[in-house]
Structures are given as C-alpha cells and as structure tokens.
Design an enzyme around this catalytic site. Structure first.
Site, PDB file in Angstrom:
ATOM      1  N   CYS A  16       0.823  -1.207   0.000  1.00 35.35           N
ATOM      2  CA  CYS A  16       0.000   0.000   0.000  1.00 35.35           C
ATOM      3  C   CYS A  16       0.852   1.250   0.000  1.00 35.35           C
ATOM      4  O   CYS A  16       2.028   1.230   0.348  1.00 35.35           O
ATOM      5  CB  CYS A  16      -0.883   0.034   1.239  1.00 35.35           C
ATOM      6  SG  CYS A  16      -1.992  -1.372   1.365  1.00 35.35           S
ATOM      7  N   GLY A  42       0.163   0.178  -4.952  1.00 35.75           N
ATOM      8  CA  GLY A  42      -1.120  -0.499  -4.820  1.00 35.75           C
ATOM      9  C   GLY A  42      -2.039  -0.085  -5.943  1.00 35.75           C
ATOM     10  O   GLY A  42      -2.310   1.098  -6.107  1.00 35.75           O
ATOM     11  N   ASN A 117      -0.223   1.214   5.747  1.00 37.73           N
ATOM     12  CA  ASN A 117       0.662   0.443   4.878  1.00 37.73           C
ATOM     13  C   ASN A 117       1.452  -0.510   5.752  1.00 37.73           C
ATOM     14  O   ASN A 117       2.118  -0.082   6.687  1.00 37.73           O
ATOM     15  CB  ASN A 117       1.603   1.391   4.124  1.00 37.73           C
ATOM     16  CG  ASN A 117       2.739   0.673   3.397  1.00 37.73           C
ATOM     17  OD1 ASN A 117       3.835   1.206   3.267  1.00 37.73           O
ATOM     18  ND2 ASN A 117       2.509  -0.530   2.926  1.00 37.73           N
ATOM     19  N   GLY A 118       1.371  -1.797   5.436  1.00 41.55           N
ATOM     20  CA  GLY A 118       2.092  -2.794   6.217  1.00 41.55           C
ATOM     21  C   GLY A 118       1.212  -3.986   6.488  1.00 41.55           C
ATOM     22  O   GLY A 118       0.177  -4.164   5.854  1.00 41.55           O
ATOM     23  N   TYR A 257      13.061  -3.520  -5.157  1.00 36.35           N
ATOM     24  CA  TYR A 257      11.960  -3.598  -6.116  1.00 36.35           C
ATOM     25  C   TYR A 257      10.830  -2.600  -5.872  1.00 36.35           C
ATOM     26  O   TYR A 257      10.316  -2.004  -6.804  1.00 36.35           O
ATOM     27  CB  TYR A 257      11.355  -5.007  -6.084  1.00 36.35           C
ATOM     28  CG  TYR A 257      10.048  -5.115  -6.840  1.00 36.35           C
ATOM     29  CD1 TYR A 257      10.048  -5.269  -8.228  1.00 36.35           C
ATOM     30  CD2 TYR A 257       8.830  -5.002  -6.182  1.00 36.35           C
ATOM     31  CE1 TYR A 257       8.852  -5.337  -8.922  1.00 36.35           C
ATOM     32  CE2 TYR A 257       7.633  -5.072  -6.880  1.00 36.35           C
ATOM     33  CZ  TYR A 257       7.651  -5.238  -8.251  1.00 36.35           C
ATOM     34  OH  TYR A 257       6.473  -5.289  -8.939  1.00 36.35           O
TER      35      TYR A 257
HETATM   36  P1  AMP Z   1       8.293 -14.268 -10.843  1.00 38.76           P
HETATM   37  O1  AMP Z   1       7.895 -14.104 -12.266  1.00 38.76           O
HETATM   38  O2  AMP Z   1       7.238 -14.931 -10.015  1.00 38.76           O
HETATM   39  O3  AMP Z   1       9.626 -14.927 -10.640  1.00 38.76           O
HETATM   40  O4  AMP Z   1       8.419 -12.813 -10.208  1.00 38.76           O
HETATM   41  C1  AMP Z   1       9.560 -12.034 -10.477  1.00 38.76           C
HETATM   42  C2  AMP Z   1       9.186 -10.768 -11.196  1.00 38.76           C
HETATM   43  O5  AMP Z   1       8.139 -10.103 -10.499  1.00 38.76           O
HETATM   44  C3  AMP Z   1      10.375  -9.834 -11.258  1.00 38.76           C
HETATM   45  O6  AMP Z   1      10.449  -9.353 -12.581  1.00 38.76           O
HETATM   46  C4  AMP Z   1      10.049  -8.718 -10.296  1.00 38.76           C
HETATM   47  O7  AMP Z   1      10.317  -7.461 -10.874  1.00 38.76           O
HETATM   48  C5  AMP Z   1       8.572  -8.856 -10.004  1.00 38.76           C
HETATM   49  N1  AMP Z   1       8.276  -8.873  -8.549  1.00 38.76           N
HETATM   50  C6  AMP Z   1       9.051  -9.252  -7.540  1.00 38.76           C
HETATM   51  N2  AMP Z   1       8.425  -9.125  -6.351  1.00 38.76           N
HETATM   52  C7  AMP Z   1       7.187  -8.642  -6.624  1.00 38.76           C
HETATM   53  C8  AMP Z   1       6.051  -8.273  -5.840  1.00 38.76           C
HETATM   54  N3  AMP Z   1       6.083  -8.397  -4.511  1.00 38.76           N
HETATM   55  N4  AMP Z   1       4.970  -7.798  -6.469  1.00 38.76           N
HETATM   56  C9  AMP Z   1       4.942  -7.682  -7.781  1.00 38.76           C
HETATM   57  N5  AMP Z   1       5.976  -8.012  -8.597  1.00 38.76           N
HETATM   58  C10 AMP Z   1       7.094  -8.482  -8.038  1.00 38.76           C
END
Ligand code: AMP
Length: 484
Positions: A16, A42, A117-118, A257
């Site tokens: 969030c 979000g 947020n959290g 990220y």
């Molecule tokens: P995956 O495809 O499941 O391995 O997720 C990795 C990709 O999702 C990477 O390109 C990251 O930039 C992105 N990513 C990593 N953590 C998150 C998150 N918590 N929420 C959304 N996207 C994420």
C-alpha cells in the site's frame, strides 16, 4: 452473498501507499496527485477522506487513482482543509469496497479516519479477542483491528487511544490518520515500511515515498523515525516516541523492487541503490558477454550498474508494454503466464547472434525468468546469462510485501543449478547477501547493526514475531465472500 467469518484475513499479501496533508484548501486534489505518484504501491483500490470542519467526506473506489479521482466532481465532493489517502493492493481474498481504505469510524471522542501500509502479524489473535468482547467487524483488513482497539481503549484522547492500540499490535505499519482537528503519522518501532514528512510552504504532508512530494512540488523535510508518532494540527508539528525502542529494520526489498527509483527512502536514493547492487552483481558473477539487457522496468537501474561495472554495452533488448498491470496482479497461474507475454517483447534487432546478460531485480515463482529467457532464445540470442539483483527469495514476507507462500517460491524449492535448468539459462547468479549490504553502504550483513534492514525474504530472519502464522491462523482460515 455474504458468508460471515469474523476471523477472516485477506491481508497477508498487501502492499500500500499512504498520503496525508493538513491545512490546505485543495487538500483532496493534492492527495489525489500524491496517490497517483504512489500508484505503484497499490493498484487495486484507492480512497481519500477529507475533513471540512464539520463533515468527514470519504470516497473509496476499486481501480486506479486516475480512473476514480481525476474529475472535478469527485474532488469537489471531498471538501476540506485536511485529507488522507490510500492506494491498496491485495492479491488474495476478495477485492471489495468494504476493504478499501481509509477506514472511517465514529468514536465516542469524534470522527476518525485511518489508512495503513504494512501488515500486522497478530491480527487474528487480536481480532478474535475483540469479537469475543462484542466488536462487529465491517471489513476483513487488519487495519480495522486497530480501529476497534482505538474505539475500545479507555484513554481520553484519540492520540492516547491510538498509542494504546498500537502498543498491542505486532507487525509492520506506517499509518496516517485524520481527526477533526489534526492528522497523525506513525511508524512501527522497527520502521519496516517507509513514511516521510514534507512541506508545501507552511503546509505539512506525510507520504510513503518522496515521489509523492515531488509531484506536488513539496519539499522533503525528513523521514518519520521508527517508533515515532507525529501530530500535525493548527499549532504545527508535535513529535512523540511512545513505543519501546527497537532495532531499525527497514525493508530492504523497498530498495530492490518496491519503491519508485526516483524516491529517496531512509536517506538513500532508490535508483543509486539499485545501480550499486547491479555493480556488486557484476563484480561477484562476471561472465563474458556482448550486451547487458534489463528486464524492464524494475531491472533497469541494476542492469545499468552491471553494464557500467562490467564495461559491457547496455541495450534495451526487451520492450515493455506499459498498458498492462504488473504480472503479480493476475490471480491465476494461467493468466499470469499470459500477462508476462502481454507485457514484454524482444527487441530482435539487438539480440540475434549475441551473448546476452539479462538482469532482473528478483525471482519469485520464476514465471518471468522462464518467459524472458525463452524470448531471448527465440530472438536468436547465442547465450543467455541470467543475473539477479537480489539474493534468492527463499522466505515469504509477513510485513506487507506480496510474496507467495514458501512452497511457491522457486528458491525455496531448488538450488541455483536446478533453478538455472528450470529457467533455461546458460548460467544463473544472484547477488550475495553481503554484496547486497555492501551496495547499501555497509561492510557486510551484521545483525547487531542498529541501522539494519529487514531481509527476512532472503534469510528467514524475521525481526518481528509471527504470532498468527505460528498459531496456524494465517491465511488458512475461511474468508468473507461478498458480491455487490
Ligand atoms: P516471478 O515471475 O514470479 O519470478 O516474479 C519475479 C518478477 O516479479 C520480477 O520481474 C520482479 O520485478 C517482479 N516482482 C518481484 N516481487 C514482486 C512483488 N512483490 N509484487 C509484484 N511483482 C514483483
């Protein structure tokens, strides 16, 4: 249909953004702009509550900020000199209006709006106790637990009730709240989630990230400190430290990220941090190659840092379609796969016959990496080397970043060689945990360091107790289902 289960919890996977402003005639409009800058935190819902001296005017909606808070009609209804706002992203459970924040409650001491947020880690335990004592919950968010704790506190003022409530919760929180004569900002004692203070002329602003100050031309003043509660009213800003001192544990994944690269969080530019991580990665896991390609957008700064350090040309070998939401938002595996294909395309001219280094910020389930490596090969890449600007994600987050359960995390199931085979790359390497800390300006990971980070997703070292999880009352309980 309504199946009522007061112990429901759809909040284990929630990200969030929050924003608050006090003492401006255009409070709601500025909040809408601030939320627009926090949209990356979000994307499922947003809400604004404004106070005009008499009435709390609240508007909450599913969907993006721009789709719901850009018209004069809506902003005009949100009259007031003070406002708070929230962007919400919860990937499990129902996305229903009743869960959208800010939450509002009419307390015995006056109106109260809250945005959070959290993630609280003893939400279920507290909720159960409150329900047993007669609280009737309206939503399934953990934030409502805080509202009920405030409502039932025996203290006289809202601020003292809020402190009383927050002393009972465990977990990560950066909250903004609005009363009839003040706004409040508060961070949990470990400071897991960000919250900063800004000023537009004489007007104070609270926001999850500095990019929400930039959008309205406000100046950054400082970060709210871990465990600090600030009250902003007609007399200015009052700071309190009502919680026992704890180790600083800012979420390192915000840097990797989650936060926007143009934000400065906890004194560090997110963009620079990502470039430094990329440079560490290049030093740790060199491989001969012709080009460095980022997985856009989140892999871009790390890939730049990698390319600069390795002396290998940086190329945009993958083009991202910006009109598709983040892959993670897609609810099923099938659609998630489709989402990745909808989102990225190879820039073939750059790739054919080349030895490619692909840089991404993280591997979670592995879905993105599998697709992107295959895409590089289909575009004629001679070799594909995957480099990840974080250590392997081996543990779930319980403090407010959306990560799947452990059994869905690729790095929890496989070693690096197995992951390399699964992804189909010629080589795979992650930055080491010490390399990550070096990139953040530390000598190495040092748990006794009071300027430390929460890195539980990489180490399993959870700094705040996981009461609900340990009691087996996490996301396994049945949930509230509602249709409009
Ligand atoms: P995956 O495809 O499941 O391995 O997720 C990795 C990709 O999702 C990477 O390109 C990251 O930039 C992105 N990513 C990593 N953590 C998150 C998150 N918590 N929420 C959304 N996207 C994420």
């Amino acid at each position: 249909m309504l199946t009522t289960n007061p112990f429901d919890d759809d909040t284990l996977h929630e990200e969030c953004g929050v924003f608050a402003i006090y003492g401006h005639a255009e409070a709601a409009a500025l909040t809408a702009l601030g939320l627009h800058a926090l949209q990356h935190r979000g994307q499922e819902a947003a809400g604004i509550a404004a106070f005009d001296g008499k009435t709390f005017n609240v508007q909450r909606a599913l969907g993006h900020v721009g789709d719901n808070f850009s018209s004069q009609e809506v902003i005009g209804r949100l009259k007031g000199h003070a406002a708070i706002g929230h962007t919400r992203y919860a990937t499990t459970g129902d996305v229903v209006l009743r869960n959208v924040q800010p939450l509002f409650a009419e307390l015995s001491v006056g109106g109260f709006a809250l945005a959070h947020n959290g993630n609280l880690t003893n939400n279920q335990k507290l909720r159960r106790r409150l329900v047993e004592r007669g609280s009737i919950f309206q939503s399934t968010t953990d934030t409502e637990v805080v509202v009920h704790l405030i409502a039932t506190s025996l203290n006289n003022t809202v601020v003292d009730r809020m402190i009383d409530a927050l002393r009972q919760v465990e977990g990560a929180y950066s909250c903004v709240a609005m009363l009839d004569d003040a706004i409040i900002g508060v961070r949990d004692p470990n400071g897991v989630r960000p919250l900063c203070l800004g000023k537009l002329g004489d007007v104070y602003i609270l926001a999850s990230e500095t990019c929400a100050l930039d959008i309205i031309g406000a100046d950054f003043v400082r970060d709210i400190e871990p465990g600090e509660l600030v009250i902003i009213d007609k007399d200015g800003l009052h700071s309190r430290h009502p919680f026992p001192r704890a180790q600083r544990r800012f979420c390192i994944f915000e840097h990797i990220y989650f936060a926007r690269p143009d934000s400065v969080v906890e004194g560090t530019s997110v963009y620079e941090a990502r470039k430094h991580i990329g440079a560490e990665l290049a030093r740790e896991s060199h491989v001969d190659a012709d080009i460095v390609i980022p997985v856009p957008d989140s892999g871009v700064p790390a890939a730049l840092g990698y390319a600069n350090e390795a002396g290998i040309p940086f190329e945009l070998g993958i083009i991202r379609n910006h009109y598709v939401g983040r892959t993670f938002i897609e609810p099923t595996d099938q659609i998630r796969h489709l989402g990745v294909r909808l989102k990225h395309n190879a820039n073939r001219a750059n790739i054919a016959g080349k030895r490619v280094i692909l840089v991404d910020d993280s591997i979670v389930r592995g879905t993105t990496s599998v697709k992107i490596v295959a895409m590089m090969r289909a575009a004629g890449a001679r070799e594909v080397h995957m480099r990840i600007a974080s250590p392997p994600t081996t543990h779930s987050c319980f403090y407010g970043v959306n990560t799947p359960e452990r059994n869905k995390l690729l790095a929890a199931q496989m070693d690096i060689e197995e992951m390399n085979d699964f992804i189909g790359s010629d080589s795979l390497a992650f930055v080491s945990i010490d390399g990550l800390y070096r990139a953040m300006g530390k000598r190495s990971r040092n748990t006794s360091d009071d300027q430390g980070y929460c890195d539980a997703c990489f180490t399993g070292d959870y700094p705040i107790s996981l009461t609900d999880h340990d009691n087996g009352s996490g996301a396994t309980v049945s949930r509230l289902a509602e249709s409009a």
